[in-house]
Design an enzyme around this catalytic site. Structure first.
Site, PDB file in Angstrom:
ATOM      1  N   GLY A   1       0.824  -1.195   0.000  1.00 49.52           N
ATOM      2  CA  GLY A   1       0.000   0.000   0.000  1.00 49.52           C
ATOM      3  C   GLY A   1       0.863   1.251   0.000  1.00 49.52           C
ATOM      4  O   GLY A   1       2.071   1.201   0.256  1.00 49.52           O
ATOM      5  N   CYS A   2       0.229   2.386  -0.267  1.00 47.45           N
ATOM      6  CA  CYS A   2       0.990   3.638  -0.384  1.00 47.45           C
ATOM      7  C   CYS A   2       1.556   4.065   0.964  1.00 47.45           C
ATOM      8  O   CYS A   2       2.762   4.349   1.075  1.00 47.45           O
ATOM      9  CB  CYS A   2       0.121   4.731  -0.997  1.00 47.45           C
ATOM     10  N   TYR A   3       0.719   4.101   2.006  1.00 43.81           N
ATOM     11  CA  TYR A   3       1.228   4.488   3.323  1.00 43.81           C
ATOM     12  C   TYR A   3       2.287   3.502   3.824  1.00 43.81           C
ATOM     13  O   TYR A   3       3.331   3.923   4.330  1.00 43.81           O
ATOM     14  CB  TYR A   3       0.087   4.576   4.348  1.00 43.81           C
TER      15      TYR A   3
END
Lengths: 345, 345, 345, 345
Positions: free
Chosen positions: A148-150
């Protein structure tokens, strides 16, 4: 090598198109979209006029197996868990950009995604594609769960202190700020310009589905499982993601010492850039590129380390890292097709 | 009552104009600006056309004493320390929006502002104008040091747990996000649209001059002095400020219990609004108003409290709180001239 | 081929860096900046960290002649008029992105730029680098005056009806909207985020220095000189420029007929894309690319043609067109190094 | 006087709430929303927390007649045509912010709105509430069709030259730029932040439903009916609208002469502000206020007049003008409850 994109109609999907068109080893063969199948991609996204001519097709695993070698799933949560296994069993390389195969424990998926998990027997087959950390496992893999991005920004920011046991694992706090493209192209009120512009908004406190993904990888790197505090904020920009990470140091390191440690840790990772003492990255400095830029500050008064880690959420946080993973799988230079200079200003 | 504004040409200055024009007890008499003296304010700020006709004047303490009763100093750091004492000794009520008189210790000013401090004998005369907390001392005062924008959001967010000793004072971390107006109308590269737009930028890590102001007030409220971790970020918006505050709870409170405690703590403070369980404020929801909106979340897994506190930095974080302080000084209703509904969207 | 950039420190300069780094035939040899000479470009622009390592140098024509083959001047108005001739006489290919050599009449430069014009004997040597229109003259040229951003969008929008005499030349009205990057990196109040954000501003009505450049080229294409009405607006975005162009048709063409005519006119121009009937381009659809996208509408009620023409002002309106001109000069494929897919969203 | 708002849940509806709460003669009694009836307005719009406590109710004409004196319809096109007559016949003052009753000819509504028109017998009963132009007819009226946002800016910009026959009526071109709030709170892809931000988009060329409204009023003022060219653009901001209006002058007026004429024309209109020679208004200079600011430029070379007219589309272009109309109806000072200083920056 021929590639297909499932979910070509979303923001990660069209970013994959941009990146793969620039990749010397890839021919983009199939664009799959259930909702807009039969339409021409450039009618939906006029910026692709003259760049690519393709009709969107419906998902058909046999067709994909016939015509492609690798399939990227740029689908919302809950879709690839059903479709991807069909491609996997037909021998395709599968790279999933959604969260469906990132968590090892099916129960955690249920708890945080409030949805049916994927087949548990498959969960452990997926290699977690955090390229800079898991390169060895990714080489030659056929099934990647793209982070995921985070988690990408957070884990790249934390990895050098996790592997060396420099911090108190109970002290980790992550304050995330993301542009709106991270929530995709959904037409919901909360994503309207009039609601987002001139606004900062905290959301999903204590409930963000990236929490267990971060905790799981911290545990894998450090060997210990601890809960983190993770808060996410929507800021009025389209692309870009920053994680400001707080942790208490076990020993009295200086910022200078840690910067040296980070430089060394990432010396073979061309996409991670460490900022000089007294400077910190901003999200615009990686826009459109696959870079993750990191800056540090140790506060001697509190012995607390602050890590600033930024990425373009659509590139390093999604499509770019997916292509990077394919490069590693195939043994190509990791930067193949990804040497974009950030667009500035 | 007649008012003068020193530094009328800056963003806090023109916001004071907007607010004071709406105040039934105030006549705006003098607009002071050294750099633009002699010009008409509406030639510099055409939005004031037909709203106010005034020529900017140079600073003259005698003139101010002749023509006004209260003087607001909306000047950059380092200016009011010289000018304000002249007004004070002429019997004027002085409200300083800059940081010159906020810190009790001259040395701290030198350390954090890198500048000459004000006359130390005056530092203790200034009442710290955090209205909701220091109302009693403000009533009838003649000399107010109006709090900084970050300290206002932070301290209103923390006060209810500080006064009751609910948190570990060593655990406080403040992650601040501010719009660009906070850095004023200075024509510097870092404030250009092309640099700020589509960007989040961390700045002054470990060095922000609001740090000692926050620590001093935490110490005054809690009785103990502890260093905090305070990180500030510039986000691409003009107005609005959010502090995300992290602290470890000493006891196992639920979010619900703390919300009740906050509601009670602020029940006589019309400008502080507590958000219901499971919701948190966003900056746009206070835009143009003097509100400070607060939301809470307790993470049972880490026993950590997250506080979201938002203000309009130009209103509650500057001009609005200054007017609120004047209202309290004079014994007028605290909301006089400040009943602005936030502008939405 | 080795290239130098004079004015490498400005927004057009760093965009040239981005584009030339991607160009297979070019080695970026010298970055010239008078004001920041001696500094490392990545200290000023951290987004270039790890992308290019270069120290900025002061201008020295001999040094440029020794080390480079082509020099791009990305300098403010009034600079290249003195420096460029020094390079020209040393045999370098010179491409000027400023307005110093665009106008054939020195007097027009004086009238509109309010500045000393370049040596009049040189003005006619410069080839006006509007690539799609002047290809023949550009081939093999050594001295290019690269068009302004507004003229590029306007003239590409108008050329197909100008060459065929389809419109009343007295009826042309151009309503331009530009992002802020167009005015460069100057630290002036009018370019501050707080002034530009949430704002549309008309500027320089009847006085924009691109007016005579547009009129001169219209006259060259159509054979007749007529004054135009040209109004420019600043909109709250960094990159992107739209010209909405109005003209009265001499004959009763339908939108469909004109679209066909435009398609044919630009069939050998890969950077110009014509939009289908009933759709019009938006600036974001060309962001980061060298495209100029054009849409049309004929209003049968008024017999008026409306042309929507959009570019990325920093690419097609400056650095991209400069590289395109170099490609044409050298006989390389016009798209060499310029095949960027627009970044979306 | 008691007021009800039908469509209180939309952006014009909540702006009416903000304005009416500030109005000394009005008590806000009923908030009507079909889709969210039963909910508390502050749960949907938390910025109203502590400002107003009201449950949204479903539409009921009898209930409105019982409890209110004036009803504002802030509904999408096609709603008030059915609901408003019910209120009218019960003796309520009705002010319609939608387009349902603005056009005198039912056929024009069908042609441009692609929808069923209102009862034709009612169309002529509605007074077109362009306050500065139709004051006499508005006094004492009971049924107002409040003008659209583009028509308001356009017609106030043109009226002084229309009434005096200064321009060629066939030459009028209107280039409109609007913030996104103008299209309401609809959750559609085109209004998403990621689509609007860093973008300028032309839309509905030759088809905007405000075209016949502008033409009808031009015809009423000038006595002649002519088609106009009207192009609308979406710019990346929430509030604010600018019309850049082009027209050929019949005589050789100077800008100075026309400015004097405009000043005189609007000398009794407190909400219209004329800008001095050589300056033009920007949208931010009226943000949050009921002002319409106008600047002019005559180009002697083309004898063309350019008019820049700006409003806050949600205030003067909707809710503010509606309240202004009520003030005129009731014979109150036109500025009652509307003396908002624009918010700047």
């Amino acid at each position: 090598m021929k590639a297909g994109i499932v979910g070509a109609n979303g923001y990660s999907g069209i970013e994959l198109i941009r990146l793969l068109l620039n990749h010397p080893q890839i021919k983009l063969e199939m664009l799959i979209s259930h909702s807009t199948n039969g339409e021409n991609i450039q009618d939906i996204y006029p910026h692709l006029t003259g760049v690519i001519e393709k009709t969107l097709e419906d998902f058909d695993a046999d067709e994909l197996a016939d015509r492609t070698d690798v399939v990227f799933f740029a689908t919302p949560a809950g879709v690839s868990k059903d479709l991807l296994p069909e491609c996997l069993k037909r021998g395709l390389i599968c790279i999933d950009l959604s969260g469906d195969f990132r968590l090892n424990e099916a129960q955690e998926y249920t708890d945080w995604y409030h949805n049916q998990p994927a087949d548990p027997t498959l969960l452990n087959d997926a290699i977690y594609g955090l390229a800079e950390i898991n390169r060895k496992q990714i080489e030659g893999a056929r099934f990647i769960a793209n982070p995921g991005c985070y988690p990408t920004a957070t884990l790249l920011g934390l990895a050098p202190v996790l592997t060396h046991d420099f911090i108190d694992l109970n002290s980790i706090i992550i304050d995330g700020k993301s542009g709106v493209s991270g929530s995709g192209k959904k037409a919901i009120t909360g994503n309207l310009f009039s609601e987002v512009n001139e606004n900062v908004k905290a959301y999903k406190l204590g409930q963000h589905q990236h929490t267990p993904e971060i905790e799981q990888t911290i545990a894998q790197i450090s060997g210990e499982k601890h809960p983190i505090t993770f808060t996410t904020h929507l800021v009025p920009m389209t692309r870009g993601l920053m994680c400001t990470i707080y942790a208490t140091l076990d020993q009295g390191f200086s910022t200078r010492e840690l910067l040296d440690h980070y430089e060394k840790f990432y010396e073979k990772s061309p996409f991670v850039r460490i900022r000089p003492l007294g400077t910190w990255p901003s999200t615009k400095e990686v826009l459109g590129s696959n870079f993750c830029d990191i800056g540090l500050n140790v506060d001697g008064r509190t012995r607390r380390l602050t890590i600033i880690s930024v990425i373009d959420n659509v590139v390093k946080g999604a499509a770019g890292q997916a292509v990077q993973n394919l490069n590693i799988i195939k043994g190509w230079d990791e930067q193949t097709g990804l040497s974009f200079t950030p667009i500035y200003p």
